[in-house]
Scaffold this motif. Structure first.
Motif, PDB file in Angstrom:
ATOM      1  N   GLU A  88     -39.134  -6.573 -77.667  1.00 32.78           N
ATOM      2  CA  GLU A  88     -39.516  -5.531 -78.621  1.00 32.78           C
ATOM      3  C   GLU A  88     -39.547  -4.135 -78.000  1.00 32.78           C
ATOM      4  N   GLY A  89     -39.210  -4.044 -76.704  1.00 28.61           N
ATOM      5  CA  GLY A  89     -39.088  -2.727 -76.093  1.00 28.61           C
ATOM      6  C   GLY A  89     -40.171  -2.324 -75.111  1.00 28.61           C
ATOM      7  N   GLU A  90     -41.131  -3.193 -74.837  1.00 28.70           N
ATOM      8  CA  GLU A  90     -42.166  -2.867 -73.842  1.00 28.70           C
ATOM      9  C   GLU A  90     -41.499  -2.782 -72.466  1.00 28.70           C
ATOM     10  N   THR A  91     -41.737  -1.685 -71.747  1.00 27.62           N
ATOM     11  CA  THR A  91     -41.093  -1.470 -70.450  1.00 27.62           C
ATOM     12  C   THR A  91     -42.060  -1.336 -69.282  1.00 27.62           C
ATOM     13  N   ARG A  92     -43.351  -1.289 -69.536  1.00 27.28           N
ATOM     14  CA  ARG A  92     -44.314  -1.114 -68.432  1.00 27.28           C
ATOM     15  C   ARG A  92     -44.402  -2.414 -67.639  1.00 27.28           C
ATOM     16  N   ALA A  93     -43.852  -2.387 -66.433  1.00 27.54           N
ATOM     17  CA  ALA A  93     -43.805  -3.589 -65.592  1.00 27.54           C
ATOM     18  C   ALA A  93     -45.207  -4.111 -65.283  1.00 27.54           C
ATOM     19  N   ASP A  94     -46.174  -3.208 -65.068  1.00 28.13           N
ATOM     20  CA  ASP A  94     -47.527  -3.669 -64.741  1.00 28.13           C
ATOM     21  C   ASP A  94     -48.151  -4.428 -65.907  1.00 28.13           C
ATOM     22  N   VAL A  95     -47.893  -3.999 -67.121  1.00 29.95           N
ATOM     23  CA  VAL A  95     -48.420  -4.682 -68.305  1.00 29.95           C
ATOM     24  C   VAL A  95     -47.737  -6.037 -68.471  1.00 29.95           C
ATOM     25  N   LEU A  96     -46.411  -6.046 -68.381  1.00 27.27           N
ATOM     26  CA  LEU A  96     -45.663  -7.295 -68.547  1.00 27.27           C
ATOM     27  C   LEU A  96     -46.018  -8.310 -67.473  1.00 27.27           C
ATOM     28  N   ASP A  97     -46.131  -7.869 -66.221  1.00 28.47           N
ATOM     29  CA  ASP A  97     -46.504  -8.790 -65.134  1.00 28.47           C
ATOM     30  C   ASP A  97     -47.928  -9.301 -65.295  1.00 28.47           C
ATOM     31  N   ALA A  98     -48.833  -8.447 -65.754  1.00 31.29           N
ATOM     32  CA  ALA A  98     -50.218  -8.874 -65.987  1.00 31.29           C
ATOM     33  C   ALA A  98     -50.252 -10.002 -67.014  1.00 31.29           C
ATOM     34  N   ILE A  99     -49.532  -9.829 -68.102  1.00 30.72           N
ATOM     35  CA  ILE A  99     -49.512 -10.829 -69.171  1.00 30.72           C
ATOM     36  C   ILE A  99     -48.800 -12.094 -68.704  1.00 30.72           C
ATOM     37  N   ARG A 100     -47.662 -11.916 -68.076  1.00 32.89           N
ATOM     38  CA  ARG A 100     -46.838 -13.058 -67.646  1.00 32.89           C
ATOM     39  C   ARG A 100     -47.603 -13.995 -66.710  1.00 32.89           C
TER      40      ARG A 100
END
Length: 178
Positions: A88-100
């Motif tokens: 959906e376009g989220e690009t903040r690596a810190d946010v994505l890595d936190a969730i993942r």
């Protein structure tokens, strides 16, 4: 209290929504106490808001979303949500890595991942070790790294005590913080 806005694709029960709200409240409190820059504060809130967005999705949905047919079901909702957010376009690596990685940890996390990992464990709705967890939650702003290390240790001890397997990411995280 304003209802927490979740993505339209979220699959959560009311109980899960309440958990997410408590996680977000902790993250918001800590970010304020630490006077984080607005962008980092927003990242913490978004990571908390989205971390369990697919926690109550069925196994077929999570396996299809991740393509993972091997890992335990409880480890798939974070990667599935991160992939959906990326799509959906989220690009903040810190946010994505936190969730993942919020269920198992990650040794390369920035503060966003570490904060989410702590908030998910320390949120006050959980019924175990309430006094100890509240004590730790009250110290995050002043002793972020020390509390993070303690949370990693406590989660690792619980996993071993319960006879569960250790994910390679969890072992790497422990080796990084010990």
């Amino acid at each position: 209290m304003t209802t927490l806005e979740l993505p339209s694709w979220a699959v959560v029960t009311e109980r899960r929504r309440a958990h997410i709200e408590r996680v977000v409240a902790l993250l918001d409190r800590w970010a304020g106490e630490m006077t984080l820059p607005p962008q980092e504060h927003r990242a913490w809130i978004d990571a908390g808001r989205w971390h369990d967005a697919l926690r109550d999705a069925d196994e077929a949905t999570l396996r299809a979303a991740t393509g993972d047919q091997e890992r335990p079901l409880g480890m798939l909702h974070g990667p599935a949500a991160a992939l959906r957010l990326e799509h959906e376009g989220e690009t903040r690596a810190d946010v994505l890595d936190a969730i993942r990685w919020h269920t198992v940890g990650n040794s390369t996390w920035e503060r966003t991942g570490r904060a989410l990992y702590m908030a998910d464990f320390l949120e006050p709705g959980r019924t175990f070790m309430q006094a100890d967890r509240a004590f730790l939650a009250d110290r995050v702003a002043d002793a972020f790294d020390a509390v993070f290390r303690q949370v990693v240790r406590l989660r690792l001890e619980w996993t071993i005590r319960e006879g569960k397997g250790l994910a390679p990411q969890t072992v790497a995280l422990w080796n990084h913080v010990r």
